[in-house]
Design an enzyme around this catalytic site. Sequence first.
Site: not given
Length: 260
Positions: A108, A149
């Site tokens: 992330y 992400d």
Amino acid sequence: MKLATWNINSLRVRLPQVLDWLAQNPVDALCLQELKLADEHFPLEAFTDIGYHAVWAGQKTYNGVAVISREPGCDTTRNLPGFDDPQQRVIATTLPSPAGPLRVISAYCPNGQAVGSDKYEYKLRWFAALHEWLKNELVAHPRLAILGDYNVAPADEDVHDPAKWEGDVLVSEPERQAFRDLLDLGLSDAFRLFPQPEKSFSWWDYRRFAFRRNAGLRIDHILLSEALRPLCTACEIDKAPRAWEQPSDHTPVVATLTFS
């Protein structure tokens, strides 16, 4: 073998959606981001009940990553070694595959908030640390996939309105260069290995009916090492969960590896 990534924007809220999606899409490994819960609150039993194992790095309220897998992982690493950071943004584990051990990383990456801000500078430093760590990881684990992400739309084709976004966080040139630096390590963007529909995105803001208008960005990526690239036979964005009730603002990306 199927590998997927999904920023679920609170596992506590969206656990039923994750379980439903896995029932419909029984992938071999699902990398999750933004768990937004402490380690002790991770719902391990919910995954073991459906035949999955899990490793995770949790954090109350923010961040948090996990790898949900059919087979148990080993040699698990949390966070970036040598990079002092209280935020839980990386979990890596090694899974079995027909070709041998497969290193799977859920990441992330920082958002950056705004170009020029302290959080933006942190983002660039974090990417530099990720780059240095992956150099060694790729030597130790030639079969490596890093999913997550990335909070970077690599090119204008990954942005619904490039002129509107020009110079902003997520599309600024230093961020895109940081992403290209990862590719220069020998990693490939699995989605771009294949012809794809125009305006293919993985994230849509909750505001201004962005999903309905397809006003999104492609910021969720699966990067594959040179050893895995020829094994990748498909990579797709599954938009269906973004239309569910109370969805995450991201949707899953799925890559298929085919072993002869």
